[in-house]
Write an enzyme that holds these catalytic residues in place. Structure first.
Site, PDB file in Angstrom:
ATOM      1  N   GLY A 296      25.733  57.840  25.312  1.00 42.94           N
ATOM      2  CA  GLY A 296      26.846  57.776  26.170  1.00 42.94           C
ATOM      3  C   GLY A 296      27.643  56.400  25.610  1.00 42.94           C
TER       4      GLY A 296
ATOM      5  CG  HIS B 219       7.949  71.088  29.580  1.00 41.24           C
ATOM      6  ND1 HIS B 219       6.963  70.568  29.613  1.00 41.24           N
ATOM      7  CD2 HIS B 219       8.298  70.745  30.878  1.00 41.24           C
ATOM      8  CE1 HIS B 219       6.306  69.792  30.325  1.00 41.24           C
ATOM      9  NE2 HIS B 219       7.315  69.899  31.396  1.00 41.24           N
TER      10      HIS B 219
ATOM     11  CG  ASP C 215       3.292  65.779  27.342  1.00 43.30           C
ATOM     12  OD1 ASP C 215       3.621  64.771  27.039  1.00 43.30           O
ATOM     13  OD2 ASP C 215       1.989  65.892  27.311  1.00 43.30           O
TER      14      ASP C 215
END
Length: 223
Positions: free
Chosen positions: A174, A201, A205
């Site tokens: 950002g 995932h 992890d």
């Protein structure tokens, strides 16, 4: 006049180009992944100082350099996922999302982990220029192992990027804004930006993603 005689009038019907059709198919596959996101705030003082020292380099170039170095130590994120295996790569090829008239393109800085900052800057400038001119070849947009999407220049404070499958991670950056912070008893205005990592995932992890972001932040904040 409407298509079926009801609803709002149609202004235009823009046919999907090959690039947009391919992007749409990839987005559908990306939404099938069990993705999660992690966000950190990074002090951008050192990254901005790099630009002041070298007018040819951009903050994005410095972020590519730092991501490449961090990925070397976290190969789980420098990988592809398919139904048969998670394939990790020795070479770090970082894709950089670029908006063009033909749609979003992701040209790839090949071997970014083996390039110095001036080389990364030259490669990125060339790729972005050719992307906007519609002159990228297949080799320029294939083989990416990780992607960066930086919307800070458009004033977006924070966002979540969609996975660029088969890659297992993408980093959304950002805008850098001045924020009033307190550190070690000292209050000051600090240029900061939010970094959001999206991970698949099935291959990554949360602890691995967090460790990568921690190292990445340390690299970016180091003069």
């Amino acid at each position: 006049m409407t298509v079926d005689g009801s609803g709002p009038a149609v202004r235009d019907a823009v046919p999907l180009t090959g690039i947009r059709r391919a992007a749409a198919r990839k987005m559908i596959k990306a939404w099938e992944a069990p993705a999660f996101t992690l966000t950190i705030t990074v002090d951008m003082s050192a990254a901005l100082a790099v630009k002041r020292r070298d007018a040819a380099a951009t903050v994005t170039d410095r972020l590519i350099e730092c991501c490449a170095r961090a990925l070397v130590g976290h190969p789980q994120l420098n990988a592809w996922y398919d139904d048969l295996a998670v394939t990790q790569f020795d070479q770090v090829n970082i894709g950089v999302a670029v908006a063009t008239d033909a749609g979003l393109m992701v040209p790839v800085v090949q071997g970014a982990d083996r390039l110095a900052l001036p080389e990364i800057s030259a490669a990125r400038r060339d790729l972005v220029s050719r992307a906007r001119a519609g002159r990228l070849g297949r080799a320029d947009v294939t083989g990416g192992t990780f992607t960066i999407s930086n919307l800070g220049m458009q004033g977006v404070d924070r966002f979540t990027a969609i996975l660029n499958v088969p890659q297992v991670a993408i980093l959304a950056i950002g805008a850098t804004t001045e924020r009033y912070v307190r550190r070690d008893g000292v209050e000051a205005w600090v240029p900061q930006a939010d970094f959001t990592l999206t991970c698949d995932h099935r291959a990554v992890d949360g602890a691995t993603g967090a460790a990568f972001l921690t190292e990445l932040r340390a690299l970016i904040e180091t003069p």
